[in-house]
Design a protein around this motif. Structure first.
Motif: not given
Length: 253
Positions: A163-175
């Protein structure tokens, strides 16, 4: 004491499971949201009033087994809102991939319910977990509440770009999903981040590599804030769901 025990028990009608129990850890946000206060759940009430009976006066506190069976019978008519059809053969044949996750501290929808769906897929399609791994992976996110929606985030490493709120995380599930589809690099774990007070500018509190089911994320030793201190151990009896995630005879409604 009995009331507390009942809050963490699955709901059965006879030998048939109606809904799995809330998991330990979900009570924090459940109390905060008033879900264990004895008040009526508006989502459930409105579903039965509008989607099942078309009767705005329906009193959900009088719900019966027959009422629930009626809702189940109308599932196909309404376009399968239950999302519980476990025949993914068409999805599998098309070469598609699915990454599914659920917070194990979710106060709104029991974290056991997604695991229940995975087990139904295995049973209905007659597949081993190795075969399911080829197209469908479920990640159980320890300490995550209701996806971070509306501030219901939880104490776990719940941010992984969902989500937008979690976009700063070092990993991205979409990627992760794109990499699986395009490069056939299936993610065995889903790396999540927990920022101090859920505020990225305050830095990372810890990270966790959440294992895919039927593996359990298990502490191996060392600094617990590091993903490397955790491993994935196979749950040997992962298909044994009777009395917890399925009917007493091992079937699914």
């Amino acid at each position: 004491i009995q009331t507390v025990e009942d809050a963490f028990k699955p709901l059965y009608f006879g030998d048939n499971l109606v809904y799995p129990a809330l998991l330990y850890g979900s009570e924090v946000d459940a109390f905060r949201l008033g879900l264990l206060s004895g008040s009526v759940n508006g989502i459930a009430r409105d579903f039965f009033r509008g989607g099942v009976f078309n009767d705005s006066s329906y009193d959900i506190t009088t719900i019966t087994k027959d009422d629930m069976m009626r809702a189940s019978e109308l599932d196909a008519l309404h376009g399968y809102p239950s999302a519980f059809d476990a025949d993914l053969s068409g999805f599998q044949a098309a070469g598609r991939k699915m990454m599914m996750y659920h917070g194990m501290a979710d106060p709104m929808t029991s974290g056991t319910n997604s695991q229940r769906y995975y087990l139904k897929v295995a049973q209905q399609m007659g597949l081993s977990h190795e075969e399911i791994d080829n197209f469908f992976r479920l990640y159980r996110i320890s300490g995550m509440a209701h996806c971070g929606v509306g501030g219901i985030s939880g104490a776990g490493a719940w941010m992984f770009g969902q989500s937008g709120a979690s976009s700063a995380a070092s990993n991205n599930i979409v990627h992760n999903l794109v990499n699986w589809v395009e490069n056939d690099d299936a993610p065995d774990t889903l790396l999540g981040t927990k920022f101090w007070y859920d505020t990225p500018s305050m830095g990372i509190e810890f990270e966790r590599a959440h294992c895919r089911f039927p593996y359990r994320t298990t502490y191996q030793g060392g600094d617990s804030t590091l993903p490397s201190s955790w491993g994935c151990e196979l749950i040997e009896d992962w298909q044994n769901c009777a009395g917890v995630e399925c009917n007493e005879d091992g079937s699914f409604a």
